[in-house]
Motif scaffolding. Structure first.
Motif, PDB file in Angstrom:
ATOM      1  N   LEU A   1       0.859  -1.195   0.000  1.00 44.57           N
ATOM      2  CA  LEU A   1       0.000   0.000   0.000  1.00 44.57           C
ATOM      3  C   LEU A   1       0.889   1.237   0.000  1.00 44.57           C
ATOM      4  CD1 LEU A   1      -2.649  -0.739   2.794  1.00 44.57           C
ATOM      5  CD2 LEU A   1      -3.101  -0.519   0.365  1.00 44.57           C
ATOM      6  N   GLN A   2       0.350   2.347  -0.415  1.00 52.41           N
ATOM      7  CA  GLN A   2       1.105   3.593  -0.312  1.00 52.41           C
ATOM      8  C   GLN A   2       0.954   4.212   1.074  1.00 52.41           C
ATOM      9  OE1 GLN A   2       3.222   2.816  -2.853  1.00 52.41           O
ATOM     10  NE2 GLN A   2       3.573   4.976  -2.506  1.00 52.41           N
ATOM     11  N   LEU A   3       0.471   3.441   2.011  1.00 51.83           N
ATOM     12  CA  LEU A   3       0.337   3.881   3.394  1.00 51.83           C
ATOM     13  C   LEU A   3       1.697   3.757   4.083  1.00 51.83           C
ATOM     14  CD1 LEU A   3      -1.411   4.634   5.870  1.00 51.83           C
ATOM     15  CD2 LEU A   3      -1.816   2.186   6.171  1.00 51.83           C
ATOM     16  N   TYR A   4       2.120   4.838   4.712  1.00 48.86           N
ATOM     17  CA  TYR A   4       3.395   4.870   5.420  1.00 48.86           C
ATOM     18  C   TYR A   4       3.089   4.833   6.908  1.00 48.86           C
ATOM     19  CZ  TYR A   4       8.151   6.621   6.436  1.00 48.86           C
ATOM     20  OH  TYR A   4       9.447   6.779   6.864  1.00 48.86           O
ATOM     21  N   LEU A   5       3.429   3.743   7.545  1.00 54.00           N
ATOM     22  CA  LEU A   5       3.133   3.563   8.960  1.00 54.00           C
ATOM     23  C   LEU A   5       4.407   3.122   9.661  1.00 54.00           C
ATOM     24  CD1 LEU A   5       0.398   3.915  10.370  1.00 54.00           C
ATOM     25  CD2 LEU A   5       0.074   1.457  10.223  1.00 54.00           C
ATOM     26  N   LEU A   6       4.764   3.828  10.711  1.00 55.02           N
ATOM     27  CA  LEU A   6       5.962   3.527  11.496  1.00 55.02           C
ATOM     28  C   LEU A   6       5.543   2.931  12.832  1.00 55.02           C
ATOM     29  CD1 LEU A   6       7.872   6.785  10.576  1.00 55.02           C
ATOM     30  CD2 LEU A   6       8.457   4.468   9.841  1.00 55.02           C
ATOM     31  N   PRO A   7       6.479   2.300  13.567  1.00 55.43           N
ATOM     32  CA  PRO A   7       6.120   1.674  14.844  1.00 55.43           C
ATOM     33  C   PRO A   7       5.303   2.608  15.738  1.00 55.43           C
ATOM     34  CG  PRO A   7       8.332   1.063  14.254  1.00 55.43           C
ATOM     35  CD  PRO A   7       7.897   2.099  13.241  1.00 55.43           C
ATOM     36  N   GLY A   8       4.203   2.052  16.263  1.00 55.79           N
ATOM     37  CA  GLY A   8       3.289   2.840  17.078  1.00 55.79           C
ATOM     38  C   GLY A   8       2.178   3.479  16.264  1.00 55.79           C
ATOM     39  N   GLY A   9       2.336   3.513  14.940  1.00 53.76           N
ATOM     40  CA  GLY A   9       1.334   4.110  14.069  1.00 53.76           C
ATOM     41  C   GLY A   9       0.097   3.227  13.975  1.00 53.76           C
TER      42      GLY A   9
ATOM     43  N   GLU B   1       4.605  10.170   9.085  1.00 54.12           N
ATOM     44  CA  GLU B   1       3.453   9.489   8.496  1.00 54.12           C
ATOM     45  C   GLU B   1       2.506  10.476   7.809  1.00 54.12           C
ATOM     46  OE1 GLU B   1       3.240   5.894  11.798  1.00 54.12           O
ATOM     47  OE2 GLU B   1       1.876   7.594  11.979  1.00 54.12           O
ATOM     48  N   LEU B   2       2.400  11.675   8.354  1.00 51.62           N
ATOM     49  CA  LEU B   2       1.446  12.661   7.859  1.00 51.62           C
ATOM     50  C   LEU B   2       1.971  13.532   6.723  1.00 51.62           C
ATOM     51  CD1 LEU B   2       0.010  13.847  11.291  1.00 51.62           C
ATOM     52  CD2 LEU B   2      -1.211  12.549   9.533  1.00 51.62           C
ATOM     53  N   LEU B   3       3.257  13.780   6.687  1.00 48.92           N
ATOM     54  CA  LEU B   3       3.812  14.682   5.684  1.00 48.92           C
ATOM     55  C   LEU B   3       3.787  14.054   4.291  1.00 48.92           C
ATOM     56  CD1 LEU B   3       6.869  16.136   7.630  1.00 48.92           C
ATOM     57  CD2 LEU B   3       4.796  17.365   6.939  1.00 48.92           C
ATOM     58  N   PRO B   4       3.548  14.855   3.264  1.00 49.26           N
ATOM     59  CA  PRO B   4       3.520  14.342   1.887  1.00 49.26           C
ATOM     60  C   PRO B   4       4.932  14.186   1.323  1.00 49.26           C
ATOM     61  CG  PRO B   4       3.028  16.681   1.886  1.00 49.26           C
ATOM     62  CD  PRO B   4       3.187  16.276   3.328  1.00 49.26           C
ATOM     63  N   LEU B   5       5.613  13.146   1.744  1.00 46.21           N
ATOM     64  CA  LEU B   5       6.988  12.890   1.310  1.00 46.21           C
ATOM     65  C   LEU B   5       6.999  11.910   0.144  1.00 46.21           C
ATOM     66  CD1 LEU B   5       8.574  12.346   4.840  1.00 46.21           C
ATOM     67  CD2 LEU B   5       8.583  14.449   3.479  1.00 46.21           C
TER      68      LEU B   5
ATOM     69  N   LYS C   1      10.624   8.516   2.376  1.00 44.98           N
ATOM     70  CA  LYS C   1      10.042   7.717   3.448  1.00 44.98           C
ATOM     71  C   LYS C   1      10.894   6.480   3.707  1.00 44.98           C
ATOM     72  CE  LYS C   1       5.360   9.307   2.545  1.00 44.98           C
ATOM     73  NZ  LYS C   1       3.984   8.959   2.233  1.00 44.98           N
ATOM     74  N   GLN C   2      11.364   5.852   2.638  1.00 38.16           N
ATOM     75  CA  GLN C   2      12.215   4.674   2.788  1.00 38.16           C
ATOM     76  C   GLN C   2      13.532   5.042   3.475  1.00 38.16           C
ATOM     77  OE1 GLN C   2      11.802   1.082   1.462  1.00 38.16           O
ATOM     78  NE2 GLN C   2       9.898   1.942   2.228  1.00 38.16           N
ATOM     79  N   TRP C   3      14.083   6.194   3.128  1.00 31.99           N
ATOM     80  CA  TRP C   3      15.342   6.627   3.736  1.00 31.99           C
ATOM     81  C   TRP C   3      15.173   6.820   5.241  1.00 31.99           C
ATOM     82  CZ3 TRP C   3      17.247  10.921   6.341  1.00 31.99           C
ATOM     83  CH2 TRP C   3      18.648  10.977   6.467  1.00 31.99           C
ATOM     84  N   PHE C   4      14.095   7.472   5.655  1.00 36.50           N
ATOM     85  CA  PHE C   4      13.866   7.658   7.088  1.00 36.50           C
ATOM     86  C   PHE C   4      13.685   6.316   7.786  1.00 36.50           C
ATOM     87  CE2 PHE C   4      12.605  12.101   5.998  1.00 36.50           C
ATOM     88  CZ  PHE C   4      13.552  12.734   6.792  1.00 36.50           C
ATOM     89  N   MET C   5      13.012   5.358   7.127  1.00 37.58           N
ATOM     90  CA  MET C   5      12.831   4.026   7.725  1.00 37.58           C
ATOM     91  C   MET C   5      14.170   3.339   7.968  1.00 37.58           C
ATOM     92  SD  MET C   5       9.698   1.971   6.086  1.00 37.58           S
ATOM     93  CE  MET C   5       8.599   1.352   7.323  1.00 37.58           C
ATOM     94  N   SER C   6      15.133   3.617   7.122  1.00 38.42           N
ATOM     95  CA  SER C   6      16.428   2.937   7.224  1.00 38.42           C
ATOM     96  C   SER C   6      17.318   3.510   8.331  1.00 38.42           C
ATOM     97  CB  SER C   6      17.170   3.021   5.888  1.00 38.42           C
ATOM     98  OG  SER C   6      17.654   4.340   5.655  1.00 38.42           O
ATOM     99  N   ARG C   7      16.946   4.624   8.906  1.00 42.26           N
ATOM    100  CA  ARG C   7      17.761   5.269   9.950  1.00 42.26           C
ATOM    101  C   ARG C   7      17.686   4.469  11.244  1.00 42.26           C
ATOM    102  NH1 ARG C   7      21.131   7.338   7.162  1.00 42.26           N
ATOM    103  NH2 ARG C   7      20.208   5.752   5.880  1.00 42.26           N
TER     104      ARG C   7
END
Length: 187
Positions: free
Chosen positions: A8-16, A151-155, A160-166
């Protein structure tokens, strides 16, 4: 670990937390597998037709029959992962061999970062549809605040993938300071 994957194009991080509508037979199967295993499923983004490298393992926390007769599920992201390999079965359901990535550690909001937390709180007040997913928001945890902002910003997908890899929240916090501090100066 092997998980069914939901691209999905849904971006969800831990706790989301998010609500999804399920109607395709392959994803009804995914829900059944996720509930039976207790491991959940992998939420992953796509870049064109290709699956992105990073995703988030999510668990189903609630389900309901929607007014249109479809299945509605509430999911919560548990941990990030990297996809080592993936395949598609005959019904179109994708599976992945994944390796978990350590979640960002909680960090108490510092004085210099309060503007970012207060801005998210104000956004939740202005747009209660975002806040309804979080009955117990943690505006005192910089990591939680950064993840909800991302999650909310239109990135772009690659951002988004880069931030996930941090490994921690620091890159996200710096990025958010650039955006939000600039916005606060303009007001």
């Amino acid at each position: 670990m092997q998980l069914p994957l939901f691209p999905l194009q849904l971006y969800l991080l831990p706790g989301g937390i998010s609500k999804l509508r399920i109607f395709e037979p392959r994803y009804i199967r995914l829900v059944k597998l996720a509930m039976a295993s207790g491991e959940g499923f992998g939420l992953c983004m796509k870049d064109g037709d290709a699956l992105c490298h990073f995703g988030t393992r999510t668990i189903i926390t609630d389900f309901e029959r929607l007014s249109d007769g479809l299945l509605g599920i509430t999911v919560q992201a548990v941990e990030k992962f990297v996809i080592n390999d993936h395949w598609q079965e005959d019904d179109g359901l994708r599976f992945g061999d994944i390796s978990p990535i350590k979640n960002w550690s909680p960090v108490t909001v510092k004085f210099a970062d309060r503007g970012i937390a207060h801005s998210l709180q104000a956004l939740f007040e202005e747009y209660p549809e975002h806040a309804t997913n979080y009955p117990e928001p943690d505006f005192n945890d910089t990591t939680w605040v950064c993840q909800r902002w991302l999650e909310l910003l239109p990135l772009e997908t690659n951002q988004k993938q880069w931030f996930m890899s941090r490994n921690d929240h620091r890159a996200a916090l710096s990025f958010l300071h650039n955006i939000i501090d600039e916005q606060l100066k303009e007001e």
